[in-house]
Write a protein that holds these residues in place. Structure first.
Motif, PDB file in Angstrom:
ATOM      1  N   GLU A  51       0.665  -1.231  -0.098  1.00 25.17           N
ATOM      2  CA  GLU A  51       0.109  -0.112   0.109  1.00 25.17           C
ATOM      3  C   GLU A  51       0.913   1.255  -0.043  1.00 25.17           C
ATOM      4  O   GLU A  51       1.835   1.167   0.720  1.00 25.17           O
ATOM      5  N   ILE A  52       0.494   2.160  -0.849  1.00 26.00           N
ATOM      6  CA  ILE A  52       1.243   3.302  -1.009  1.00 26.00           C
ATOM      7  C   ILE A  52       0.387   4.643  -0.606  1.00 26.00           C
ATOM      8  O   ILE A  52      -0.707   4.850  -1.071  1.00 26.00           O
ATOM      9  N   SER A  53       0.376   5.081   0.669  1.00 28.24           N
ATOM     10  CA  SER A  53      -0.048   6.294   1.198  1.00 28.24           C
ATOM     11  C   SER A  53       0.464   7.506   1.092  1.00 28.24           C
ATOM     12  O   SER A  53       1.857   7.638   1.059  1.00 28.24           O
ATOM     13  N   ALA A  54      -0.116   8.450   0.696  1.00 29.62           N
ATOM     14  CA  ALA A  54       0.303   9.688   0.661  1.00 29.62           C
ATOM     15  C   ALA A  54      -0.783  10.683   1.452  1.00 29.62           C
ATOM     16  O   ALA A  54      -2.041  10.754   1.085  1.00 29.62           O
ATOM     17  N   PRO A  55      -0.508  11.908   1.789  1.00 27.93           N
ATOM     18  CA  PRO A  55      -1.341  13.127   2.187  1.00 27.93           C
ATOM     19  C   PRO A  55      -2.501  13.184   1.263  1.00 27.93           C
ATOM     20  O   PRO A  55      -1.933  13.526   0.197  1.00 27.93           O
ATOM     21  N   GLY A  56      -3.693  13.201   1.607  1.00 25.89           N
ATOM     22  CA  GLY A  56      -4.728  13.753   0.638  1.00 25.89           C
ATOM     23  C   GLY A  56      -5.413  12.721  -0.069  1.00 25.89           C
ATOM     24  O   GLY A  56      -6.467  12.923  -0.811  1.00 25.89           O
ATOM     25  N   LEU A  57      -4.923  11.405  -0.107  1.00 24.82           N
ATOM     26  CA  LEU A  57      -5.468  10.438  -0.838  1.00 24.82           C
ATOM     27  C   LEU A  57      -6.647   9.903  -0.309  1.00 24.82           C
ATOM     28  O   LEU A  57      -6.564   9.879   1.128  1.00 24.82           O
ATOM     29  N   TYR A  59      -7.727   6.942  -0.397  1.00 22.07           N
ATOM     30  CA  TYR A  59      -7.543   5.736   0.051  1.00 22.07           C
ATOM     31  C   TYR A  59      -5.971   5.204  -0.341  1.00 22.07           C
ATOM     32  O   TYR A  59      -5.624   5.790  -1.515  1.00 22.07           O
ATOM     33  N   PRO A  60      -5.423   4.324   0.141  1.00 23.62           N
ATOM     34  CA  PRO A  60      -4.177   4.217  -0.580  1.00 23.62           C
ATOM     35  C   PRO A  60      -4.075   3.262  -1.726  1.00 23.62           C
ATOM     36  O   PRO A  60      -4.855   2.853  -2.223  1.00 23.62           O
ATOM     37  N   ILE A  61      -2.856   3.684  -2.505  1.00 24.19           N
ATOM     38  CA  ILE A  61      -2.706   2.896  -3.861  1.00 24.19           C
ATOM     39  C   ILE A  61      -2.074   1.576  -3.552  1.00 24.19           C
ATOM     40  O   ILE A  61      -1.307   1.509  -2.874  1.00 24.19           O
ATOM     41  N   THR A  62      -2.764   0.655  -4.308  1.00 19.01           N
ATOM     42  CA  THR A  62      -2.150  -0.685  -4.223  1.00 19.01           C
ATOM     43  C   THR A  62      -1.066  -0.940  -5.303  1.00 19.01           C
ATOM     44  O   THR A  62      -1.634  -0.804  -6.573  1.00 19.01           O
ATOM     45  N   GLN A  63      -0.130  -1.549  -4.958  1.00 17.23           N
ATOM     46  CA  GLN A  63       1.016  -1.833  -5.906  1.00 17.23           C
ATOM     47  C   GLN A  63       1.232  -3.184  -5.863  1.00 17.23           C
ATOM     48  O   GLN A  63       1.529  -3.815  -4.660  1.00 17.23           O
ATOM     49  N   TYR A  64       1.470  -3.984  -6.887  1.00 22.41           N
ATOM     50  CA  TYR A  64       1.585  -5.356  -7.017  1.00 22.41           C
ATOM     51  C   TYR A  64       3.384  -5.463  -6.724  1.00 22.41           C
ATOM     52  O   TYR A  64       4.005  -4.631  -7.326  1.00 22.41           O
ATOM     53  N   VAL A  65       3.861  -6.376  -5.872  1.00 22.86           N
ATOM     54  CA  VAL A  65       5.072  -6.617  -5.535  1.00 22.86           C
ATOM     55  C   VAL A  65       5.561  -7.804  -6.072  1.00 22.86           C
ATOM     56  O   VAL A  65       6.796  -7.759  -6.869  1.00 22.86           O
ATOM     57  N   ARG A  66       5.003  -8.917  -5.859  1.00 20.12           N
ATOM     58  CA  ARG A  66       5.573 -10.385  -6.270  1.00 20.12           C
ATOM     59  C   ARG A  66       4.461 -11.378  -6.083  1.00 20.12           C
ATOM     60  O   ARG A  66       3.545 -11.340  -5.338  1.00 20.12           O
TER      61      ARG A  66
END
Length: 154
Positions: A51-57, A59-66
Motif C-alpha cells: 500500500e502506498i499512502s500519501a497525504p490527501g488520498l 485511500y492508499p494506492i495498491t501496488q503489485y510486489v511479487r
C-alpha cells in the motif's frame, strides 16, 4: 486384467487406481512411483501487494510486489504386508529431502524433488516430513506407514 506400474516394476491388479504419480530426486535421479495415489491434493497460490499512502488520498494506492510461493501437503500411504522392507525403503528415500538427523559437522543441503501427480508437476523442497507408523510385524519393524510431506515449489 490391467497392468500398473509400481516402483518401476509391473504388477497385475484386478482392481484399484493406476499409479499416476511419482517423486524424482533431482540430485540423484532416483525415481519412486506412488504405491497408492494420494486421495487429494490442494495448493495455494497468491500475490503480495504493497500500500502506498500519501497525504490527501482518499485511500492508499495498491501496488503489485511479487507472486507468492506455492505450498501444498501430500500424504503417501505405504503398505508392506508381508514385510519386505518397503516402508524403510520409502523412509530412506524421503529422508534425502530433509536435513540429516545426526550432526555431521558440515553443511548438507537437502535434495530437491520433482513431484508429479497427473498433470500437476512441480520442482519442490520439503519443509516438513511427518512419519506415522500404523502397523508393525512381529519384530517391531513397520509394515504400514503414512508419510506426509509439506512441499514448497522452487
Amino acid at each position: 486384467m490391467p497392468v500398473y506400474a509400481l516402483d518401476n516394476k509391473y504388477h497385475k491388479y484386478s482392481s484399484g487406481a493406476k499409479t499416476k504419480g511419482y517423486i524424482k530426486n533431482k540430485n540423484t535421479g532416483v525415481l519412486k512411483s506412488f504405491m497408492f495415489n494420494p486421495s487429494e491434493l490442494s495448493f495455494d497460490r497468491g500475490a503480495t501487494y504493497a500500500e502506498i499512502s500519501a497525504p490527501g488520498l482518499s485511500y492508499p494506492i495498491t501496488q503489485y510486489v511479487r507472486g507468492n510461493i506455492i505450498t501444498f501437503n501430500v500424504s503417501l500411504y505405504i503398505y508392506d504386508k508381508p514385510y519386505s522392507g518397503k516402508v524403510k525403503e520409502w523412509e530412506d528415500f524421503l529422508n534425502s529431502f530433509v536435513p540429516p538427523t545426526v550432526n555431521t559437522g558440515g553443511y548438507t543441503k537437502p535434495d530437491e524433488m520433482l513431484f508429479v501427480m497427473g498433470d500437476f508437476i512441480r520442482s519442490c523442497v520439503v519443509g516438513t516430513l511427518s512419519t506415522h507408523y500404523t502397523s508393525f510385524n512381529s519384530d517391531l519393524l513397520p509394515n504400514e506407514a503414512t508419510f506426509t510431506l509439506s512441499l514448497r515449489q522452487v
